[in-house]
Design an enzyme around this catalytic site. Sequence first.
Site, mmCIF file in Angstrom:
data_model
loop_
_atom_site.group_PDB
_atom_site.id
_atom_site.type_symbol
_atom_site.label_atom_id
_atom_site.label_comp_id
_atom_site.label_asym_id
_atom_site.label_seq_id
_atom_site.Cartn_x
_atom_site.Cartn_y
_atom_site.Cartn_z
ATOM 1 N N HIS A 115 -1.956 -41.022 -54.939
ATOM 2 C CA HIS A 115 -2.349 -39.815 -54.959
ATOM 3 C C HIS A 115 -3.791 -39.567 -54.159
ATOM 4 C CE1 HIS A 115 -4.310 -36.257 -57.093
ATOM 5 N NE2 HIS A 115 -3.051 -36.038 -57.325
ATOM 6 N N ASP A 192 -4.240 -46.841 -60.884
ATOM 7 C CA ASP A 192 -4.229 -45.442 -61.207
ATOM 8 C C ASP A 192 -3.275 -45.290 -62.351
ATOM 9 O OD1 ASP A 192 -3.916 -42.656 -61.737
ATOM 10 O OD2 ASP A 192 -3.771 -42.308 -59.392
ATOM 11 N N GLN A 195 -0.095 -41.285 -64.198
ATOM 12 C CA GLN A 195 1.345 -40.919 -64.465
ATOM 13 C C GLN A 195 1.851 -41.738 -65.408
ATOM 14 O OE1 GLN A 195 2.788 -38.326 -63.852
ATOM 15 N NE2 GLN A 195 1.092 -37.459 -62.362
ATOM 16 N N LYS A 218 -2.574 -35.128 -68.802
ATOM 17 C CA LYS A 218 -1.442 -35.530 -68.640
ATOM 18 C C LYS A 218 -0.554 -36.292 -69.858
ATOM 19 C CE LYS A 218 -2.024 -36.135 -63.541
ATOM 20 N NZ LYS A 218 -1.654 -34.878 -63.254
ATOM 21 N N CYS A 358 -0.423 -33.692 -53.509
ATOM 22 C CA CYS A 358 -1.675 -34.614 -53.297
ATOM 23 C C CYS A 358 -1.441 -35.941 -53.077
ATOM 24 C CB CYS A 358 -2.540 -34.510 -54.827
ATOM 25 S SG CYS A 358 -3.358 -32.948 -54.967
#
Length: 403
Positions: A115, A192, A195, A218, A358
């Site tokens: 991302h 990261d 998600q 999220k 993104c």
Amino acid sequence: MQGYKTDFPLLMQDKTVYIDNAATAQRPKCVIDAEKDFYTCHNANPLRGIYELSVQATEDYENARKAVRDFIGAKSVQEIIFTRNTTESINLVAYSYGLFNLKKGDEVVVSIMEHHSDLLPWQMVCRQTGAELKFLECEKDGSLDLDKAEELITDRTKIVAVTQLSNVLGREYPIEKFAEIAHRKNAVMVADGAQSTPHIAVDVKKLGVDFFAFSGHKLYGPMGIGMLYGRRELLEKMPPFLTGGEMIESVSRTSAVYAELPRKFEAGTVNAAGAVGLKSAIDYVKSVGFEEIHKRELEVSAYAFEKMKEIAHINILGSEKAEEHNGILTFTVDNVHPHDVSEILAADGIAVRAGHHCAQPLLEYLGYRSTVRASFAFYNTKEDADRFLDSLSTVRERMGYGK
């Protein structure tokens, strides 16, 4: 059949089929109530007063930090930094670690899957330090080859940054293996988790990461609250990202002594209500359980996946296995611009995302400029999928191309 939808006020009062969960999830009532309760009953600045309201606000805020620590398996609350979101968390690492530990000739390795939030900060660091940014490219199915990673990560590599789960393809990546490779080369591992945390259980100790970030919105929590995990020995050596109120022990006319972790990285008035809401979201996710979440997400997304493959002119990116998409189905429709697809679906009450998500370098690498993404959560139902599929099957016809 409503299932878990009854826990989510917006889903019960709005007839939209909401399948844009990779962008932001909906909030259960318990999260909304937790934020409301803080502002109604406990509103005061944490850490700044000895009166009862401030003491209670401080306790609420620190209990949220403990909840995050336990949720991701960190050793200490001192390793949990509250931020606004994953973007701010990774920027914190880039500015406070990257700029002070990289020099010309060093390398930063990122995957092509990243991302922009896990790419642009490293571009900035490399520009300012003279380090080189290198890309680990994916295979056609979206997988990342560990042998290629072994070749790409060298003794010059100082930072390896890889998403745990792609926001475009939904694919999970073996962060533990990447961390092993990075550490053999004396590099730090940044993951990261924006998600991944809504879909899978995370244990930062088992993953072996040095830094890990996620966003509350999220994870069925509030917008404007996120977190950064960092290994304590690294955080202690890093300068503050922001300076100002509350992140100091003392200030003179010419200097300052910074507060101990984690306050050193939390300048200014904190988002206490957001942290309280995040704790409630974590408690809610734990009450549902990742086994149940995974089961329900796979059931509805696999159903949609198989039906989409039966519709002519639909092209799904990534793996041919539904279970490797973690609820994220990114696709194109032949001869129809993704924004037109999204607009037609929206007219039928279907909320999806169109664009580059993104992750523009990834789409360009795969040969696309724009795509449509339908991302399912555990509260989505087969009825949601059917409405989406019915609308999708008529897109080309409604654009004048026929079936």
